[in-house]
Motif scaffolding. Sequence first.
Motif, mmCIF file in Angstrom:
data_model
loop_
_atom_site.group_PDB
_atom_site.id
_atom_site.type_symbol
_atom_site.label_atom_id
_atom_site.label_comp_id
_atom_site.label_asym_id
_atom_site.label_seq_id
_atom_site.Cartn_x
_atom_site.Cartn_y
_atom_site.Cartn_z
ATOM 1 N N ASP A 20 0.825 -1.287 -0.041
ATOM 2 C CA ASP A 20 -0.032 -0.179 0.022
ATOM 3 C C ASP A 20 1.001 1.364 0.136
ATOM 4 O O ASP A 20 0.725 2.331 -0.554
ATOM 5 N N TRP A 21 1.979 1.127 0.750
ATOM 6 C CA TRP A 21 2.849 2.418 0.995
ATOM 7 C C TRP A 21 3.370 2.632 -0.625
ATOM 8 O O TRP A 21 3.451 3.959 -0.987
ATOM 9 N N CYS A 22 3.831 1.582 -1.151
ATOM 10 C CA CYS A 22 4.450 1.753 -2.438
ATOM 11 C C CYS A 22 3.436 2.430 -3.385
ATOM 12 O O CYS A 22 3.686 3.364 -4.143
ATOM 13 N N ARG A 23 2.308 1.796 -3.363
ATOM 14 C CA ARG A 23 1.170 2.305 -4.324
ATOM 15 C C ARG A 23 0.797 3.695 -4.166
ATOM 16 O O ARG A 23 0.830 4.679 -5.046
ATOM 17 N N ASP A 24 0.714 4.160 -2.955
ATOM 18 C CA ASP A 24 0.551 5.547 -2.494
ATOM 19 C C ASP A 24 1.603 6.273 -3.065
ATOM 20 O O ASP A 24 1.435 7.657 -3.030
ATOM 21 N N ALA A 25 2.784 5.914 -2.822
ATOM 22 C CA ALA A 25 3.892 6.788 -3.157
ATOM 23 C C ALA A 25 4.379 6.405 -4.868
ATOM 24 O O ALA A 25 5.077 7.095 -5.313
ATOM 25 N N GLY A 26 3.595 5.968 -5.328
ATOM 26 C CA GLY A 26 3.536 5.714 -6.939
ATOM 27 C C GLY A 26 4.680 4.947 -7.490
ATOM 28 O O GLY A 26 5.203 5.030 -8.453
ATOM 29 N N ILE A 27 5.005 3.863 -6.356
ATOM 30 C CA ILE A 27 6.056 3.140 -6.912
ATOM 31 C C ILE A 27 5.269 1.667 -6.970
ATOM 32 O O ILE A 27 4.390 1.362 -6.524
ATOM 33 N N PRO A 28 5.654 0.991 -8.343
ATOM 34 C CA PRO A 28 5.111 -0.224 -8.528
ATOM 35 C C PRO A 28 5.166 -1.214 -7.084
ATOM 36 O O PRO A 28 6.145 -1.460 -6.550
ATOM 37 N N ALA A 29 4.105 -2.060 -7.292
ATOM 38 C CA ALA A 29 4.031 -2.985 -5.967
ATOM 39 C C ALA A 29 5.069 -4.015 -6.042
ATOM 40 O O ALA A 29 5.503 -4.503 -4.883
ATOM 41 N N PHE A 30 5.615 -4.331 -7.111
ATOM 42 C CA PHE A 30 6.509 -5.634 -7.207
ATOM 43 C C PHE A 30 7.993 -4.954 -6.554
ATOM 44 O O PHE A 30 8.976 -5.548 -5.905
ATOM 45 N N ARG A 31 7.925 -3.530 -6.263
ATOM 46 C CA ARG A 31 9.150 -3.213 -5.563
ATOM 47 C C ARG A 31 9.115 -3.605 -4.023
ATOM 48 O O ARG A 31 10.016 -3.936 -3.556
ATOM 49 N N ALA A 32 7.841 -3.514 -3.494
ATOM 50 C CA ALA A 32 7.791 -3.907 -2.314
ATOM 51 C C ALA A 32 8.377 -5.420 -1.987
ATOM 52 O O ALA A 32 8.939 -5.833 -0.907
ATOM 53 N N ARG A 33 8.058 -6.158 -2.875
ATOM 54 C CA ARG A 33 8.548 -7.619 -3.020
ATOM 55 C C ARG A 33 9.986 -7.743 -2.985
ATOM 56 O O ARG A 33 10.661 -8.481 -2.460
ATOM 57 N N GLN A 34 10.803 -6.910 -3.801
ATOM 58 C CA GLN A 34 12.157 -6.679 -3.843
ATOM 59 C C GLN A 34 12.829 -6.325 -2.378
ATOM 60 O O GLN A 34 13.679 -6.947 -2.073
ATOM 61 N N ILE A 35 12.024 -5.338 -1.853
ATOM 62 C CA ILE A 35 12.785 -4.975 -0.888
ATOM 63 C C ILE A 35 12.579 -6.068 0.420
ATOM 64 O O ILE A 35 13.791 -6.219 0.942
ATOM 65 N N ARG A 36 11.625 -6.493 0.484
ATOM 66 C CA ARG A 36 11.373 -7.659 1.338
ATOM 67 C C ARG A 36 12.427 -8.746 1.263
ATOM 68 O O ARG A 36 12.999 -9.377 2.141
ATOM 69 N N HIS A 37 12.570 -9.088 0.003
ATOM 70 C CA HIS A 37 13.501 -10.153 -0.494
ATOM 71 C C HIS A 37 14.862 -9.887 0.032
ATOM 72 O O HIS A 37 15.725 -10.494 0.376
ATOM 73 N N TRP A 38 15.371 -8.766 -0.249
ATOM 74 C CA TRP A 38 16.659 -8.033 0.221
ATOM 75 C C TRP A 38 16.902 -8.155 1.480
ATOM 76 O O TRP A 38 17.799 -8.758 2.294
ATOM 77 N N VAL A 39 15.898 -7.972 2.380
ATOM 78 C CA VAL A 39 15.776 -7.785 3.700
ATOM 79 C C VAL A 39 15.881 -9.237 4.391
ATOM 80 O O VAL A 39 16.714 -9.881 5.226
ATOM 81 N N PHE A 40 14.986 -9.989 3.920
ATOM 82 C CA PHE A 40 14.498 -11.386 4.715
ATOM 83 C C PHE A 40 15.373 -12.552 4.037
ATOM 84 O O PHE A 40 15.726 -13.408 4.628
ATOM 85 N N GLU A 41 15.548 -12.554 2.639
ATOM 86 C CA GLU A 41 16.381 -13.539 2.041
ATOM 87 C C GLU A 41 17.822 -13.342 2.035
ATOM 88 O O GLU A 41 18.708 -14.153 2.385
ATOM 89 N N LYS A 42 18.115 -11.927 1.779
ATOM 90 C CA LYS A 42 19.691 -11.640 1.391
ATOM 91 C C LYS A 42 20.301 -11.210 2.893
ATOM 92 O O LYS A 42 21.395 -10.919 2.677
ATOM 93 N N ARG A 43 19.603 -10.718 3.753
ATOM 94 C CA ARG A 43 20.084 -10.141 5.163
ATOM 95 C C ARG A 43 20.874 -9.004 4.617
ATOM 96 O O ARG A 43 21.740 -8.732 5.240
ATOM 97 N N VAL A 44 20.355 -8.024 3.938
ATOM 98 C CA VAL A 44 20.716 -6.829 3.539
ATOM 99 C C VAL A 44 20.003 -5.616 4.203
ATOM 100 O O VAL A 44 18.860 -5.745 4.171
ATOM 101 N N TYR A 45 20.680 -4.849 5.278
ATOM 102 C CA TYR A 45 19.699 -3.889 5.805
ATOM 103 C C TYR A 45 20.140 -2.455 5.755
ATOM 104 O O TYR A 45 19.960 -1.747 6.325
ATOM 105 N N ASP A 46 20.755 -2.313 4.429
ATOM 106 C CA ASP A 46 21.132 -0.841 3.829
ATOM 107 C C ASP A 46 20.519 -0.680 2.542
ATOM 108 O O ASP A 46 20.771 -1.409 1.429
ATOM 109 N N PHE A 47 19.603 0.170 2.378
ATOM 110 C CA PHE A 47 18.982 0.330 1.035
ATOM 111 C C PHE A 47 19.839 0.751 -0.078
ATOM 112 O O PHE A 47 19.748 0.240 -1.253
#
Length: 364
Positions: A20-47
Amino acid sequence: MPDELLPESLLEFSEASLGDWCRDAGIPAFRARQIRHWVFEKRVYDFDKMHSLPKPLRERLSSSFEILAANVAAHQRASDNTEKLLLEWRDNESVECVLMRETSRRTACISTQVGCAMGCVFCASGLLGLKRNLSRGEILEQVVRIEACLKRDEKLTNLVVMGIGEPLANLDALLSALADVHSPNGLGLGARRITISTVGLPLKMRELAESGRQYNLAVSLHAPNDELRNRLVPVNDRVGIDEIVQAADYYFASTGRRVTYEYVLLGGVNDASVHARQLSILLRERNAHVNLIPMNDVSALPYSEPAQPRTQQFLSILEQNGVPATIRKRKGADIDAACGQLRLERSKPSPEVIPLTETALPKP
Ligand code: SAH
């Protein structure tokens, strides 16, 4: 800096709300999945290190969110490779979480509240009363931080909600956090590898049974009769063992998950043969398992574990009566891994501390 100018904590956002945050900010929803993938899967905590995101988006995210909100106020490692973190939040409140290593098992133990209102007489967590509930992001962050302690070739295999606080007194936040621990788009840990330990709040146990999840439930019984349990676990006074075991039976009937009963052995208090026999009578017709926990010393408290033969005798009586039981192995003994001790050491009682009362305790 006023609160509204502080970056938001990313882990407070569920999968849906980040979308929802991405949508409200005009960012495609798949970006949310990418961000979560970096954090949860790749253990990257720096944007900035999330290379699949365009640079302007990385900058925007960096100014809007922080991924990890806590300050690590202490990080201890025991000789058996148990690690313990003391995480301090923005309001200076802190909780502990622990990583235990055993053969191929990697178990995280997490907290759900700052302090505890239950007042169990042998427990360090409640000595300063309850300060507040943890949010879903604060609960999830503990698991993420424990994962960050793992080496690349290690994987989290189990999670126990057995740290500071009463998990079922903060059930909504816990379930929200566990959804991300469990989800294949989150940390991907199977529900059957997650165990929630409760002092025994029957209504909440039933609510958990109805949540449709296959989490394991552990009930902290510690006494086989109400007279003794009222003394050791004061909240029992308003609940009673009967209601608790019935709610546990309901949990088993609804989920098919066998309930574990925890029993902290306190030398000379609840460790006599008669207690073992009473416990056997209570549990032998039930599909239950008993986990005997020799008391971890808490220097401020006048209880201690029984002598070894007594513990063995207690176990034998349960087994002879057909009640499956094990003795819990102690982990991290040289870093006081019994939850609540590190926080206790570092805290000074403050005037706003909520005393050991019924606050935050759902009516049984
Ligand atoms: N509030 C939850 C989680 C508490 S911690 C509950 O009551 O289950 C998990 C377990 O550790 C509980 O069974 C708790 O009673 C036990 N425990 C607390 N203090 C302890 C101590 N000093 N030694 C051994 N076990 C302890």
